[in-house]
Design an enzyme around this catalytic site. Structure first.
Site, PDB file in Angstrom:
ATOM      1  N   HIS A   8      38.257  42.399  37.251  1.00 32.77           N
ATOM      2  CA  HIS A   8      38.574  42.397  38.679  1.00 32.77           C
ATOM      3  C   HIS A   8      39.953  41.770  38.884  1.00 32.77           C
ATOM      4  O   HIS A   8      40.241  40.710  38.321  1.00 32.77           O
ATOM      5  CB  HIS A   8      37.513  41.598  39.448  1.00 32.77           C
ATOM      6  CG  HIS A   8      37.783  41.531  40.917  1.00 32.77           C
ATOM      7  ND1 HIS A   8      37.516  42.583  41.764  1.00 32.77           N
ATOM      8  CD2 HIS A   8      38.334  40.555  41.683  1.00 32.77           C
ATOM      9  CE1 HIS A   8      37.887  42.258  42.999  1.00 32.77           C
ATOM     10  NE2 HIS A   8      38.376  41.029  42.975  1.00 32.77           N
ATOM     11  N   SER A  14      40.284  38.524  36.550  1.00 30.44           N
ATOM     12  CA  SER A  14      39.104  37.858  35.987  1.00 30.44           C
ATOM     13  C   SER A  14      38.232  38.884  35.267  1.00 30.44           C
ATOM     14  O   SER A  14      38.097  40.017  35.737  1.00 30.44           O
ATOM     15  CB  SER A  14      38.249  37.233  37.097  1.00 30.44           C
ATOM     16  OG  SER A  14      39.004  36.356  37.908  1.00 30.44           O
ATOM     17  N   LEU A  22      29.648  50.627  43.918  1.00 34.26           N
ATOM     18  CA  LEU A  22      28.651  49.553  43.823  1.00 34.26           C
ATOM     19  C   LEU A  22      27.542  50.000  42.876  1.00 34.26           C
ATOM     20  O   LEU A  22      27.152  51.165  42.889  1.00 34.26           O
ATOM     21  CB  LEU A  22      28.048  49.262  45.203  1.00 34.26           C
ATOM     22  CG  LEU A  22      28.983  48.624  46.227  1.00 34.26           C
ATOM     23  CD1 LEU A  22      28.304  48.580  47.598  1.00 34.26           C
ATOM     24  CD2 LEU A  22      29.379  47.225  45.778  1.00 34.26           C
ATOM     25  N   ILE A  23      27.027  49.095  42.102  1.00 34.59           N
ATOM     26  CA  ILE A  23      25.977  49.428  41.141  1.00 34.59           C
ATOM     27  C   ILE A  23      24.649  48.884  41.668  1.00 34.59           C
ATOM     28  O   ILE A  23      24.572  47.745  42.137  1.00 34.59           O
ATOM     29  CB  ILE A  23      26.309  48.836  39.753  1.00 34.59           C
ATOM     30  CG1 ILE A  23      27.644  49.435  39.243  1.00 34.59           C
ATOM     31  CG2 ILE A  23      25.183  49.098  38.753  1.00 34.59           C
ATOM     32  CD1 ILE A  23      28.159  48.827  37.961  1.00 34.59           C
ATOM     33  N   ASP A  51      31.213  41.274  42.502  1.00 35.13           N
ATOM     34  CA  ASP A  51      32.288  40.425  41.964  1.00 35.13           C
ATOM     35  C   ASP A  51      31.909  38.941  41.959  1.00 35.13           C
ATOM     36  O   ASP A  51      32.784  38.068  42.081  1.00 35.13           O
ATOM     37  CB  ASP A  51      33.593  40.626  42.771  1.00 35.13           C
ATOM     38  CG  ASP A  51      34.105  42.062  42.698  1.00 35.13           C
ATOM     39  OD1 ASP A  51      33.860  42.721  41.676  1.00 35.13           O
ATOM     40  OD2 ASP A  51      34.734  42.516  43.673  1.00 35.13           O
ATOM     41  N   SER A  77      43.913  52.731  32.406  1.00 32.94           N
ATOM     42  CA  SER A  77      44.827  51.978  31.536  1.00 32.94           C
ATOM     43  C   SER A  77      44.103  50.864  30.789  1.00 32.94           C
ATOM     44  O   SER A  77      44.474  50.525  29.658  1.00 32.94           O
ATOM     45  CB  SER A  77      46.011  51.423  32.330  1.00 32.94           C
ATOM     46  OG  SER A  77      45.614  50.372  33.180  1.00 32.94           O
ATOM     47  N   ASN A 126      32.813  43.234  34.034  1.00 34.23           N
ATOM     48  CA  ASN A 126      33.736  43.925  34.930  1.00 34.23           C
ATOM     49  C   ASN A 126      35.074  43.203  34.880  1.00 34.23           C
ATOM     50  O   ASN A 126      35.115  41.986  34.731  1.00 34.23           O
ATOM     51  CB  ASN A 126      33.175  43.876  36.365  1.00 34.23           C
ATOM     52  CG  ASN A 126      34.088  44.529  37.380  1.00 34.23           C
ATOM     53  OD1 ASN A 126      34.592  45.638  37.158  1.00 34.23           O
ATOM     54  ND2 ASN A 126      34.321  43.851  38.495  1.00 34.23           N
TER      55      ASN A 126
HETATM   56  C1  GRF Z   1      42.448  47.459  37.542  1.00 33.02           C
HETATM   57  O1  GRF Z   1      43.333  46.768  38.330  1.00 33.02           O
HETATM   58  C2  GRF Z   1      41.105  46.754  37.522  1.00 33.02           C
HETATM   59  O2  GRF Z   1      41.210  45.368  37.555  1.00 33.02           O
HETATM   60  C3  GRF Z   1      40.521  47.243  38.818  1.00 33.02           C
HETATM   61  O3  GRF Z   1      40.882  48.585  38.884  1.00 33.02           O
HETATM   62  C4  GRF Z   1      42.081  48.798  38.140  1.00 33.02           C
HETATM   63  C5  GRF Z   1      41.777  49.825  37.116  1.00 33.02           C
HETATM   64  O4  GRF Z   1      42.923  50.232  36.429  1.00 33.02           O
HETATM   65  N1  GRF Z   1      39.111  46.936  38.890  1.00 33.02           N
HETATM   66  P1  GRF Z   1      42.787  51.233  35.200  1.00 33.02           P
HETATM   67  O5  GRF Z   1      41.979  52.443  35.678  1.00 33.02           O
HETATM   68  O6  GRF Z   1      42.129  50.530  34.060  1.00 33.02           O
HETATM   69  O7  GRF Z   1      44.202  51.636  34.888  1.00 33.02           O
END
Ligand code: GRF
Length: 235
Positions: A119, A146, A102-103, A155, A23, A117
């Site tokens: 988060h 964030s 993890l990268i 993170d 999304s 990223n």
């Molecule tokens: C989001 O909540 C993002 O913050 C987290 O994973 C989810 C990903 O959602 N890291 P989407 O795949 O972008 O719908």
């Protein structure tokens, strides 16, 4: 004639890494289509062939590729093959949007200052998984999301911007996640735009805005735009 005239305009190139639904990727695509995000989406990459993000990318004509970690001996080997495919599309910025792996340190260093990223917590609170359940269990009245630069520690990179939401009585991890996700989309779009415009960059352990270190993360306002922290302070 200024040197600028002799250059061809090159749009800012974004690659997206996603493991799931996508999304946040869809929000970037929609913002771009609406003329609110002057970037080119040059590739979507995943560690899961079934990721919804790949389908969304393909439906919009964006090159999409999944690599299975099972085909590599270890994390370093997997990241070497994944990140060399990513490097081949020459991104100016890699956006991790729900990338659940993890990268490796080598890959992070290769793209230092060029990888962000999103988060779902108000970092430094709740790095890692199950952020919504943990925030509720701790009795938080406020939670959020964030956007931060990626560093080798999980993170823990410099935070660019945050969106805050209230935690309401009776919230479940699902209802809270939904409220946060609604704000993640404009948060990510605005953060990417400010980076593409050259306003935001990583400066060591900090984030610089217009060339000056940011004392605290930018905040997403009700207007869906980012604001320097002092603007919203009443002090
Ligand atoms: C989001 O909540 C993002 O913050 C987290 O994973 C989810 C990903 O959602 N890291 P989407 O795949 O972008 O719908």
């Amino acid at each position: 004639m200024s040197p600028a005239h002799s250059h061809t305009f090159r749009p800012f190139r974004i690659a997206v890494l996603a493991s799931g639904r996508g999304s946040n990727l869809a929000a970037l695509i929609a913002a771009r289509a609406a003329g609110r995000l002057p970037v080119e989406l040059v590739g979507v990459f995943s560690d899961r062939a079934g990721a919804g993000a790949l389908e969304i990318a393909r439906a919009h004509g964006i090159p999409a590729l999944a690599l299975s970690p099972k085909d590599s001996a270890d994390r370093t080997a997997f990241d070497e093959s994944l990140f060399s495919r990513i490097a081949a599309v020459q991104p100016d910025l890699i956006v991790c949007a729900g990338y659940m792996r993890l990268i490796s340190e080598a890959a992070v260093r290769r793209f230092a200052g060029r990888m962000i990223n999103i988060h779902p917590s108000l970092l430094p609170k709740y790095p890692g998984l199950h952020t919504h359940a943990r925030a509720i269990a701790a009795g938080e009245r406020e939670h959020g999301a964030s956007v931060h630069y990626v560093i080798p520690a999980l993170d823990a990179g410099p935070v660019i911007a945050q969106a805050r939401v209230p935690v309401l009585d009776g919230d479940t991890p699902e209802t809270l996640a939904g409220r946060v996700l609604e704000r993640e989309h404009p948060l990510l779009v605005a953060s990417v735009r400010w980076i593409a415009e050259g306003r935001v960059r990583q400066a060591g352990a900090a984030v610089a805005l217009d060339g000056r270190p940011l004392p605290a993360p930018l905040l997403l306002g009700p207007d869906q735009e980012l604001h320097p922290p002092c603007e919203s302070s009443t002090a």
